[in-house]
Design an enzyme around this catalytic site. Structure first.
Site, PDB file in Angstrom:
ATOM      1  CB  SER A   1      -0.877  -0.007   1.263  1.00  0.00           C
ATOM      2  OG  SER A   1      -1.462   1.266   1.506  1.00  0.00           O
TER       3      SER A   1
ATOM      4  CE1 TYR B   1      -4.381  -1.961   4.986  1.00  0.00           C
ATOM      5  CE2 TYR B   1      -3.371   0.179   4.599  1.00  0.00           C
ATOM      6  CZ  TYR B   1      -3.886  -1.002   4.107  1.00  0.00           C
ATOM      7  OH  TYR B   1      -3.904  -1.237   2.744  1.00  0.00           O
TER       8      TYR B   1
END
Length: 260
Positions: free
Chosen positions: A151, A164
């Site tokens: 990501s 995350y």
């Protein structure tokens, strides 16, 4: 100077086999369809078998080759059993798209408890469990490539996203260390790090008024389109990227260029 090469041959995946995790929806399902259309025999893996079956049928209807394998990346036993099934349907595994992962509910890190464990277990430990099994097989065959799906948060901070962000940052470091250890076994390992793309796990958040306001403040001022990930993915899984190893390829429309 190198001689002219067969460009179509470099990007073709004919004769290759590919395992895609987290393939019951979103980018995982899309990546499976793309690789199948490019000629790969694909094995789609996730927990939701009914969705996998529909995806396999869809690929078959388009003339592709596909198989479904139930896999829960939180479980070492489930991952091992899934790879035993993979071994039974293909001779060698050439490509792993290590896509299974979760988003997290925005919260301060001091308030995170069980969800922290859950996010780390799926996004980091789950990816490690799968990559380990694939690496053992690829190293034995002296060929293969692994793409861990990271990501842009592998490269930046995120407010109220500590679980995350840490999971995806650690995944990018895992990629580098895997590449270091596996390169002389003929195995390449890279990370594909998308920016903002709407998927089943984040579309509610991104399509909210707050989400739209945030996206409008970014440099691209829009979400990415799935097809904009095809060429980057193809670079990492095909022979066209045979000298690309240990990187994190960011595809974010320039979001990380945002000035402070």
């Amino acid at each position: 100077m190198d001689k002219l090469v067969d460009i179509a041959g470099l990007v073709s995946l004919k004769g290759k086999t590919a395992l895609i995790t987290g393939a019951s929806s979103g980018l995982g399902a899309y990546f499976a369809e793309v690789l199948a259309e490019l000629g790969a025999e694909v094995i789609v893996a996730a927990r939701r078998e009914d969705r996998l079956r529909k995806l396999v049928d869809k690929i078959h209807q388009k003339g592709g080759l596909a198989h479904a394998v139930v896999m829960d990346v939180e479980s070492t036993q489930s991952v091992q059993m899934a790879f035993e099934k993979v071994d039974s349907v293909v001779k060698n595994l050439d490509i792993l798209v290590n896509n299974a992962g979760l988003s997290s509910t925005p919260s301060k890190f001091v308030d995170q408890d069980d969800e922290w464990e859950y996010i780390i277990d799926v996004n980091l430990k789950g990816a490690w469990r799968v990559a380990k099994q694939a690496a053992i097989r690829m190293a034995s065959a002296q060929r293969g490539c692994i793409v861990n799906i990271g990501s842009i948060y592998s490269h930046c901070t995120g407010l109220q996203k500590t679980d995350y962000v840490v999971s995806k940052t650690a995944l990018a470091q895992l990629t580098r260390n895997m590449a270091l250890e596996l390169t002389r076994s003929g195995v390449r390992v890279n990370t594909l790090s998308p920016g903002y793309f709407a998927t089943e796990i984040n579309e509610t958040q991104l399509n909210s008024e707050r989400g739209k306001e945030y996206i409008n403040k970014l440099i691209p001022q829009r979400l990415g389109h799935y097809h904009e990930l095809i060429a980057p993915l193809l670079l990492l899984v095909s022979d066209s990227g045979s000298f690309v190893n240990g990187i994190s390829l960011v595809v974010d429309g320039g979001s990380l260029l945002q000035p402070v």
